[in-house]
Each structure stands twice: as C-alpha cells, then as structure tokens.
Design a protein around this motif. Sequence first.
Motif, PDB file in Angstrom:
ATOM      1  N   PRO A 191     -25.269  33.109  85.229  1.00  0.00           N
ATOM      2  CA  PRO A 191     -26.165  32.616  84.167  1.00  0.00           C
ATOM      3  C   PRO A 191     -25.629  31.372  83.474  1.00  0.00           C
ATOM      4  CG  PRO A 191     -25.058  34.662  83.499  1.00  0.00           C
ATOM      5  CD  PRO A 191     -24.765  34.458  84.957  1.00  0.00           C
ATOM      6  N   GLU A 192     -24.279  31.226  83.449  1.00  0.00           N
ATOM      7  CA  GLU A 192     -23.678  30.081  82.741  1.00  0.00           C
ATOM      8  C   GLU A 192     -24.101  28.752  83.380  1.00  0.00           C
ATOM      9  OE1 GLU A 192     -22.159  32.240  84.664  1.00  0.00           O
ATOM     10  OE2 GLU A 192     -21.230  31.003  86.219  1.00  0.00           O
ATOM     11  N   LEU A 193     -24.485  28.791  84.657  1.00  0.00           N
ATOM     12  CA  LEU A 193     -24.890  27.544  85.319  1.00  0.00           C
ATOM     13  C   LEU A 193     -26.202  27.019  84.766  1.00  0.00           C
ATOM     14  CD1 LEU A 193     -24.135  28.237  89.106  1.00  0.00           C
ATOM     15  CD2 LEU A 193     -22.863  26.789  87.515  1.00  0.00           C
ATOM     16  N   LEU A 194     -27.051  27.920  84.261  1.00  0.00           N
ATOM     17  CA  LEU A 194     -28.412  27.519  83.904  1.00  0.00           C
ATOM     18  C   LEU A 194     -28.734  27.644  82.415  1.00  0.00           C
ATOM     19  CD1 LEU A 194     -30.539  28.969  86.862  1.00  0.00           C
ATOM     20  CD2 LEU A 194     -29.343  26.808  86.717  1.00  0.00           C
ATOM     21  N   ARG A 195     -27.833  28.232  81.639  1.00  0.00           N
ATOM     22  CA  ARG A 195     -28.150  28.446  80.221  1.00  0.00           C
ATOM     23  C   ARG A 195     -28.511  27.116  79.554  1.00  0.00           C
ATOM     24  NH1 ARG A 195     -26.951  33.436  78.507  1.00  0.00           N
ATOM     25  NH2 ARG A 195     -25.134  33.812  79.813  1.00  0.00           N
ATOM     26  N   ALA A 196     -29.650  27.111  78.827  1.00  0.00           N
ATOM     27  CA  ALA A 196     -30.147  25.845  78.294  1.00  0.00           C
ATOM     28  C   ALA A 196     -31.004  26.090  77.061  1.00  0.00           C
ATOM     29  CB  ALA A 196     -30.973  25.124  79.362  1.00  0.00           C
ATOM     30  N   ALA A 197     -31.194  25.013  76.293  1.00  0.00           N
ATOM     31  CA  ALA A 197     -32.060  25.093  75.098  1.00  0.00           C
ATOM     32  C   ALA A 197     -33.525  25.080  75.479  1.00  0.00           C
ATOM     33  CB  ALA A 197     -31.766  23.908  74.174  1.00  0.00           C
TER      34      ALA A 197
END
Length: 477
Positions: A191-197
């Motif tokens: 998930p850390e690859l895609l976490r975004a605002a």
Amino acid sequence: MTAATTLPSAAIDPATLVLWRDELVETLQALIRIPSINPPPADAPDGERRAADWIAGALADAGLRPELLELVPGRGSVVARLRGDGTGGEPLLLLSHLDVVPAAAELWSHDPFGGEIADGQVWGRGAVDMKHLVAMELTAVRMLAAEARAAGRDPAADPIPGLTRDVILASTADEEAGGLNGIGWIIAEHPELLRAAAAINESGAVATTVAGRRFYPIGVAEKGYAVYRLTVHGTWGHGSMPREDNAAVRAATAVTRLAVPGAPRPTPVMEAFLRGVAEHLDPEQARLVRALLSADPRPGEAAIDALCDPTRARILRSLLRDTISPTVVHAGIKYNVIPGEATVEIDCRVLPGTTEEDMREIVVGRLGDLAAHIEVELVIHAPAVDAPADGDVYTLLARTVRDHDPEGIPLPFMVPFATDAKHTAVLGIPTYGFSPLRLAPEDEFLDRFHGVDERVGVDALRWGLPVLYDVVRRFCG
Ligand SMILES: [Zn+2]
C-alpha cells in the motif's frame, strides 16, 4: 523551468508543448500496438507485461527508476515516483490500467491493434478505455522529469523543480476483470507505493455537447455492484403433462419481474449534475432536465425520450436508479423433462447510499409470491464509491478545465460502471475520473467503451495534455 503553482499551460514553452503533444500521440499508438488483452489469450499471454515493460523503458529513458510488479507471470504493472520537496503533503496518484478487452478484428474498419491514424482519429482497442490516459499521464511525468534534467537534477532522486508533493504514476494490470491481479494485489501487499491525497483515474472530463453547449462531466462517483445467483425450485415431471410449478416457467416470470426498471432516486451528485446542465440550456430544455429530478417517474421518462438519443437515454436511466440486469439463465436437462430447478444470475448496480442488504430487499420484493420458491445467494458485491464534489481537488480540476476551454462547463458526474477506484477507496484515496479530452460534438465516448472501431480524436487528445499537466503542477505546486 521554475516553480509553477499558478503556471498556466501557456507558460509551457509553446514549441516544447508541440513536441510533447506529438510524443503523446505516438505513445498512444505504441501502446495500442501492444495487445494487452484481458483475459490473456493463450497465444499472447504476456501483453500486460509487455505494455508495462514499454512504459518502464520510457520512464527509465526519462531518468526515473520504475518498479515492475507482477503477481502472475505476464500480468505486469508498473509504478514510478517523482519526488516533491515534501512541503505540500501526501502525493498525487496518476492511476491507469494497461489491459484492454478483446476485439473481433473482422468487424473493425482498422486493425484494432494497429494504432493507425485516419480521419483525425487514433484507432484501436484501448484508444478510449483507457490507453489515452495511460499515454497522457506518462507524458506528463516525462515532461516533469525532463524539467528536472534541464535544471541539472536527477529525476530519480532529487525533487522536481516546483513540486511540493510526490507524483506517483501507476499503470496496472487486470482492471477489466476486477483488478485482483493488478491494483487490488498492489494495495493489499504494497500500500505504501500508492498511498496518496488524491488520485486521477479514467472516465471523466471528456467533453460532451448538449444543445450546443460543451460539458465536461468530472467523475466523482461510481455505482457499486451486487451479483446474485437465484435458485428457482419447482417440481420435476413429464413434459407431456404441463405443471404450473415448472421451474423454467417460474424463472421466466422472475426474470420478467426483475427486468422492470425501478423508481428513480437522484443522488446528490446526479442532482448537482442535472441542475448544472439545466442552467445552461434554454428554458424549455431546462424544464425537461429538471423533470428528471421529479419524484414522479412519468415526467422524467417523458423528458428522457424528448432529450436523449437511445445511448444517452440508457446511460441516464441507469444513473438515476438501482438497476437489475438478468444475465445468465439456466434450466432443463431434456426436452421431455419438466425441470424442477433453474438458476438465474442477475447483475445489480447500486447507487451511493444503497447497501447490499437494501438491494437484496429490492430483489426479493420484485419476486413477490415467487420468493417462496427462490433462494437468493450473493455472488459478489462492491459498494458504490464517491469523492467530494465540492472540495479543493474538485475545484482545482474544474477550474483547470475552464482555463483551457473558457466555454466549457465542468460538472460533477457519476459513472454507472466500476473502475479501479473501488480499490483506491480501500486506502481512502479520493479518486476522480479525469481524462481530459475535448471531443468534437459528433464524437461518441461512452458508446465506444469496449466497442467496435474504438477511436479517439487526435485534436481532443492533444488538447488534454496541458490540462493534465496543469492539474499536476497546481495540485503539487
Ligand atoms: Zn477502463
């Protein structure tokens, strides 16, 4: 190039923009020529991987360090990150899918995997769904990387000049079959690859002309789905002596009852959309559009007939209600045996606010007295998703469209189908349908999804690039 929080596209050097627009068109052609078909055909099972490799190559040439991800061999996805200076908050995710549905070449007027340009259009499977946005997002990222290189920075490690947030590019496999071999897996495992605002995704900001006015429906919501298997019980018997508890007859009655359109329920997004459209039409047309918001379905139906061609009528009807499509019907084992059991599968699409329990209640209610003879079993369910239609992100998207098309009218919109936004919702990322295309009035869009002769206008595409670029610059500036 310097910091660019309010940089309009006019500030991209025009000669440079021409070259990037050419690059965009060539990128789309190249991607169409890689048949990344889902389900993967036996003779070319690695199309998605080859598309991911092609993109990774382009990103590496731009000085970035893309990451290839592959749950199942041949089903490749690619992710890359541009760094901001970290002062602006969480990243912006530029999301897309690499896979396309199959195409029956004999029905097409151009090779569906030829990427040809003819009559001002780029032709091929994926032109609409959705390699045009893959190409646009990739090109915007390459533009930013080029600016970093021009400033003497390493785009793979240093902040891009003017970016205060990271920009993530993710082009993933398997969307057309639910995304579990693509973004679903990446979100579960990395998930850390895609976490975004916020995320930019397919299905929105595509110009559609109504009564001479150009509207840009920006995707802020999509319907959910609930698929049910109905087991219909009856009594086995001899075909020579008809029975009223023939399971095939009961199934047929059930299908007929389920297929009747339900009552309309305009959601807040659809209400905002329809009121926004009405504001820009002449009084008589505006009255018809507002009739769609009436609690009484009759004036709405009359208005749809008066306003819409059959395609738009179908889309509008499906956006105003929870829908049921009976899709699979099985009964019988031999012509002279009355079946004691039948199965029916139904594809239900739910509005935001309709839960799976609500939908099941609607189905059982429709079955009426037949419900006593029918088991209703849930096969798969995903809730509707929506993103704020009044916050900073939406406002920025709408403003940027208007800056590039002062006569254009951006409005919040919902799509009737599911996209990978179902997966980004798991991480709470507000996801917007935004693949800016200034289509000509005669150009269809939604009808070309998965259709024969899928194509996109070259000028529409070229218009969209600086729009997307400005969105990235403004959100991350
Ligand atoms: Zn798609």
